[in-house]
Scaffold this active site. Structure first.
Site, PDB file in Angstrom:
ATOM      1  N   TYR A  43       0.821  -1.201   0.000  1.00  0.00           N
ATOM      2  CA  TYR A  43       0.000   0.000   0.000  1.00  0.00           C
ATOM      3  C   TYR A  43       0.857   1.254   0.000  1.00  0.00           C
ATOM      4  CZ  TYR A  43      -4.886   1.200   0.805  1.00  0.00           C
ATOM      5  OH  TYR A  43      -6.176   1.585   0.646  1.00  0.00           O
ATOM      6  N   TYR A  75      -9.751  -6.508   2.041  1.00  0.00           N
ATOM      7  CA  TYR A  75     -10.734  -6.572   3.132  1.00  0.00           C
ATOM      8  C   TYR A  75     -11.431  -7.932   3.241  1.00  0.00           C
ATOM      9  CZ  TYR A  75     -10.814  -1.355   3.533  1.00  0.00           C
ATOM     10  OH  TYR A  75     -10.500  -0.028   3.685  1.00  0.00           O
ATOM     11  N   ASP A  91     -13.046   9.632   0.796  1.00  0.00           N
ATOM     12  CA  ASP A  91     -13.459   9.467  -0.611  1.00  0.00           C
ATOM     13  C   ASP A  91     -12.279   9.518  -1.590  1.00  0.00           C
ATOM     14  OD1 ASP A  91     -12.890  12.144  -0.564  1.00  0.00           O
ATOM     15  OD2 ASP A  91     -14.910  12.829  -1.137  1.00  0.00           O
ATOM     16  N   ASP A 204      31.564   0.240 -17.586  1.00  0.00           N
ATOM     17  CA  ASP A 204      31.326  -0.359 -16.262  1.00  0.00           C
ATOM     18  C   ASP A 204      32.568  -1.138 -15.820  1.00  0.00           C
ATOM     19  OD1 ASP A 204      30.118  -1.455 -14.021  1.00  0.00           O
ATOM     20  OD2 ASP A 204      28.980  -2.955 -15.152  1.00  0.00           O
TER      21      ASP A 204
HETATM   22  C1  SPV Z   1      24.838  -4.009 -12.579  1.00  0.00           C
HETATM   23  O1  SPV Z   1      23.663  -3.692 -12.729  1.00  0.00           O
HETATM   24  O2  SPV Z   1      25.753  -3.179 -12.652  1.00  0.00           O
HETATM   25  C2  SPV Z   1      25.209  -5.400 -12.319  1.00  0.00           C
HETATM   26  C3  SPV Z   1      24.334  -6.479 -12.786  1.00  0.00           C
HETATM   27  O3  SPV Z   1      26.255  -5.622 -11.760  1.00  0.00           O
HETATM   28  S1  SPV Z   1      24.927  -7.013 -14.300  1.00  0.00           S
HETATM   29  O4  SPV Z   1      25.018  -5.863 -15.191  1.00  0.00           O
HETATM   30  O5  SPV Z   1      24.039  -8.032 -14.788  1.00  0.00           O
HETATM   31  O6  SPV Z   1      26.277  -7.554 -14.082  1.00  0.00           O
HETATM   32 MG    MG Z   2      27.529  -3.984 -11.657  1.00  0.00          MG
END
Ligand code: SPV
Ligand code: MG
Length: 431
Positions: A43, A75, A91, A204
């Protein structure tokens, strides 16, 4: 004497609630329901006090004859046991996702001649302030941090979505849908290294530094209350890792997930297409233990992520590591795979659960995306993370808009698919 029932899902009583009681008293004997923790979650109302305390609070209201627990958002349990003549509610439930609940309740009580009574919802400055205070409380580190553990205890499966900015945080915080009459929403946020890096136009590879990652968390925390799981990549040097644990814990982050890789980390979804080195069990256990020794609260979790399936090291290696990491103090295990089929993930979960019933299991079904949350829960998974879908949906949409403006030399053609100006300026709550 008629029985009048109202359900409260609040930790504080304000004049809106008192008005409902006043109106209810005109109709008969007033019974107040306290929505259970489990029902409250769906909720969008996470409790800041226990159910016992809420029951006590509701009992202290003048005019209330009885207080009961309501376990079902729809409920059904109350309607069956109490058969109230009237169910009274502000309401405000006539519109939005809650209207489905009202329709359901109306139909149910009509079966035995009962009725729904809607009283004008009280929404003045005082009530607004009370609601806001409650939210502010939930955003405080001591409440936010412990919320993930509470969710794991309450929910069949905790649903987490990626956030990398205040705006994506707001989507994670506020998106509510009505599904078969019930409300649903995400339980928390994943600060993904992939999406945090991508938002900055960076790869990354642990290139975006910790100060920047902490800034992202802070941006998200500024506008949300839900718990945060931080993607800690490899955790870096153990000597640095312990400092970061202290910082994250102090900020109110609930968990860090670290993966058992070393050297230059690349995204797992590359698998064996790029060279990546897995840490030894010993090295990784040392890092986990060092983190556990440094943490100060019972709330914070260090979750160990196993890359054995990604790096094609086999199921036995993955399981051996899982048990060793738990032994070293890990509060949870994340098992990852980049296969389209969920089979190896499910095999891991079943094998792990045959020997360990309790340690939370986390999965990230980006590749094996056909599996449902319910199926994952049946195999003992506690947390599901939708790790990158917001970023992946925003990018093509922004790219297409940019292309079309170039194509048409104006913005009229793209306007239909844009959020109206009025909505974008009211998207953000003001203080
Ligand atoms: C991220 O989201 O950075 C992860 C998950 O580490 S993955 O990209 O699948 O490795
Ligand atoms: Mg990651």
């Amino acid at each position: 004497m008629h029985t009048v029932y109202t359900c409260f899902c609040t930790d504080i009583i304000h004049e809106g609630h008192l008005n409902i009681i006043k109106e209810a008293m005109k109709l008969g004997r007033v019974v107040v329901g306290a929505l259970s923790d489990k029902a409250l979650l769906r909720y969008n109302k996470f409790p800041t006090v226990s159910l016992e305390e809420r029951l006590k609070l509701y009992r202290s209201i003048e005019g209330v004859s009885e207080v009961v627990v309501q376990n079902d958002m729809l409920y059904d349990d109350i309607i069956e046991s109490l058969k109230p003549d009237y169910i009274i509610h502000g309401d405000n439930w006539k519109t939005g996702p809650t209207s489905a609940i009202r329709t359901h309740v109306r139909e149910k009580v009509a079966e035995y001649g009962g009725a729904v009574v809607d009283v004008p919802y009280t929404y003045n400055e005082k009530v607004k302030k009370a609601d806001k205070l409650l939210r502010e409380k939930l955003a405080m580190p001591e409440y936010r941090r412990k919320r993930l553990k509470q969710l794991i205890d309450i929910c069949p499966i905790v649903k987490i979505i990626e956030a990398h900015s205040g705006l994506t945080g707001l989507i994670a915080e506020k998106t509510v849908v009505e599904n078969n009459g019930r409300l649903d929403q995400f339980d928390g946020m994943w600060v993904s290294s992939l999406c945090d890096s991508t938002a900055k136009g960076k790869p990354d590879i642990e290139l975006v530094d910790m100060s920047s990652r902490l800034r992202t968390i802070d941006d998200i925390m500024e506008v949300t209350t839900k718990p945060i799981i931080f993607d800690g990549d490899t955790g870096g040097l153990t000597e640095h890792f312990v400092y970061n644990i202290r910082t994250l814990e102090r900020m109110g982050v609930s968990a860090i997930i670290i993966e058992d890789k070393k050297g230059l980390k690349k995204n797992s979804l590359f698998g064996t297409e790029v060279s990546q080195t897995q840490a030894t069990i010993e090295e990784f256990c040392d890092k986990i233990s060092a983190g556990k020794r440094i943490q100060l609260t019972e709330d914070f979790m260090i979750i160990a992520r196993i890359e054995s399936l990604i790096l094609e090291q086999g199921m036995d290696d993955a399981l051996n590591r899982a048990f060793a990491y738990v032994e070293a103090g890990a509060d949870g295990i994340m098992i990852h795979s980049r296969k389209k089929s969920p089979d190896e993930i499910l095999e891991f979960c079943d094998e792990f659960r045959s020997k360990n019933k309790k340690t939370p299991i986390v999965v990230v079904p980006s590749s094996f995306n056909t599996i449902t949350e319910e199926e994952l829960a049946e195999h003992g998974v506690n947390i599901v993370i939708y790790a990158n879908q917001l970023t992946r949906s925003a990018f093509p949409s922004m790219q297409k808009t940019a292309e079309d403006i170039l194509r048409y030399h104006r913005a009229k053609e793209v306007d239909d698919r844009l959020l109206p100006i009025k909505e974008i300026i009211t998207l953000i709550d003001e203080l």
